[in-house]
Write a protein that holds these residues in place. Structure first.
Motif, PDB file in Angstrom:
ATOM      1  N   GLU A 147      35.199  -2.685   0.874  1.00 27.62           N
ATOM      2  CA  GLU A 147      34.978  -2.249  -0.498  1.00 27.62           C
ATOM      3  C   GLU A 147      36.154  -1.357  -0.918  1.00 27.62           C
ATOM      4  O   GLU A 147      36.432  -0.334  -0.279  1.00 27.62           O
ATOM      5  CB  GLU A 147      33.657  -1.488  -0.589  1.00 27.62           C
ATOM      6  CG  GLU A 147      33.480  -0.603  -1.797  1.00 27.62           C
ATOM      7  CD  GLU A 147      33.614  -1.353  -3.126  1.00 27.62           C
ATOM      8  OE1 GLU A 147      34.052  -0.721  -4.092  1.00 27.62           O
ATOM      9  OE2 GLU A 147      33.285  -2.562  -3.183  1.00 27.62           O
TER      10      GLU A 147
ATOM     11  N   PRO B 224      25.683   0.201  -9.982  1.00 32.19           N
ATOM     12  CA  PRO B 224      25.029  -1.096  -9.730  1.00 32.19           C
ATOM     13  C   PRO B 224      23.886  -1.030  -8.725  1.00 32.19           C
ATOM     14  O   PRO B 224      22.981  -1.869  -8.770  1.00 32.19           O
ATOM     15  CB  PRO B 224      26.180  -1.980  -9.221  1.00 32.19           C
ATOM     16  CG  PRO B 224      27.213  -1.021  -8.722  1.00 32.19           C
ATOM     17  CD  PRO B 224      27.108   0.183  -9.597  1.00 32.19           C
TER      18      PRO B 224
ATOM     19  N   THR C  42      31.924  -2.175  -9.530  1.00 34.53           N
ATOM     20  CA  THR C  42      32.406  -3.101 -10.559  1.00 34.53           C
ATOM     21  C   THR C  42      33.386  -2.344 -11.452  1.00 34.53           C
ATOM     22  O   THR C  42      33.621  -1.145 -11.267  1.00 34.53           O
ATOM     23  CB  THR C  42      31.243  -3.639 -11.402  1.00 34.53           C
ATOM     24  OG1 THR C  42      30.693  -2.553 -12.177  1.00 34.53           O
ATOM     25  CG2 THR C  42      30.139  -4.216 -10.522  1.00 34.53           C
TER      26      THR C  42
ATOM     27  N   THR D 118      31.688   0.704 -12.870  1.00 34.12           N
ATOM     28  CA  THR D 118      31.157   1.753 -11.985  1.00 34.12           C
ATOM     29  C   THR D 118      31.980   3.027 -12.122  1.00 34.12           C
ATOM     30  O   THR D 118      33.219   2.987 -12.078  1.00 34.12           O
ATOM     31  CB  THR D 118      31.187   1.288 -10.516  1.00 34.12           C
ATOM     32  OG1 THR D 118      30.441   0.073 -10.391  1.00 34.12           O
ATOM     33  CG2 THR D 118      30.580   2.348  -9.599  1.00 34.12           C
TER      34      THR D 118
END
Length: 289
Positions: free
Chosen positions: A262, A127, A107, A110
């Motif tokens: 990701e 997270p 996020t 992070t």
């Protein structure tokens, strides 16, 4: 023969530890006289033999991936995965031939994978930390450990260097707990066994001898053992003792793969190798369970 040798892995690591210790003492000029009296060739042979035997690991016969339930729920990303290549972690050590590491997508809050700072980030900043971990198949719990502390992330240059050199070597010599941290091992009804590693301190909710079904909670994701940041490491074996086990391929039946990567893992998102388990997410790939 391989399995018999591998079962004695803690014994073979003792000469390696001896070699490391003598190396440090040699640099400090503090090698004891009784050690100096032993012929150097004898010491070298013992150390080399220990290193050779500690690198012997069992191999399983070729097989189709075992179908399991995902150990997590929600959106996750994979790395060091059999969906990319085998061995997924570059080794068969401790039965992790087809192991997979998973973490929740980053996020805005992070921490960066590598940052300029004196200390690594706290595990609570990630997270994945504290996310529930579930059993992948029915079976009986054969081993648990939940007392290792959650350490800071290795996300500074000096921490990464420490992890890849001194810390990595010391944890290897320290045995299973030093490497996999807090963990649960479940011996499944079909004879296979799963290791759930790097769990949060005090989060394990099952005990040895307890029966679990697929989907039962086992603990929470942490940052214990040989880790750079909070994530879940899970692998399947042909028996519940990692020192004597051969790693097995697995696949998760209840996941969807939307085709996303990701962003923080984009640099490792490459085409899978020829021996990859294509039913598992590849490096950097997001999946939903």
């Amino acid at each position: 023969m391989r399995r018999a040798i591998s079962r004695l892995k803690p014994l073979w690591l003792l000469p390696v530890l001896l070699g490391v210790t003598l190396g440090v003492l040699g640099v400090l000029g503090a090698v004891p006289d009784f050690v100096r009296s032993v012929p150097s060739m004898v010491l070298l042979v013992v150390i080399a033999l220990g290193a050779l035997l500690s690198g012997v690991h069992p191999k399983a016969d070729e097989h189709e991936p075992h179908v399991m339930a995902s150990p997590v729920r929600g959106r996750w990303a994979a790395l060091n995965t059999p969906g990319q290549q085998l061995p997924s972690h570059g080794s068969r050590f401790l039965g992790q031939y087809a192991a997979v590491d998973i973490l929740q997508p980053a996020t805005a809050a992070t921490p960066a994978k590598v940052r300029k700072a004196w200390r690594g980030s706290r595990p609570q900043e990630y997270p994945s930390f504290g996310a529930p971990v579930y059993a992948m198949a029915p079976g009986v719990v054969t081993r648990t450990w939940s007392r290792s502390r959650d350490h800071r992330a290795r996300n500074t240059w000096q921490a990464l260097l420490y992890m890849m050199t001194l810390e990595g070597a010391l944890r290897t010599l320290g045995g299973q707990r030093a490497i996999i941290g807090n963990h649960v091992i479940v011996h499944h009804d079909d004879g296979t066994a799963a290791v759930y590693a790097h769990l949060r301190t005090g989060s394990v909710v099952v005990g040895v001898g307890q029966r679990v079904d697929a989907g039962d909670p086992l603990g929470e994701v942490g940052n214990t053992g040989n880790t750079s940041e909070p994530h879940l490491h899970v692998h399947l074996m042909d028996r519940p003792n990692p020192n004597a086990a051969a790693g097995l391929k697995m696949t998760w039946a209840n996941i969807a793969r939307p085709g996303e990567i990701e962003p923080s893992l984009a640099e490792i998102a490459k085409e899978p190798a020829e021996n990859a388990v294509l039913s598992m997410p590849r490096n950097g790939e997001i999946f939903e369970a």
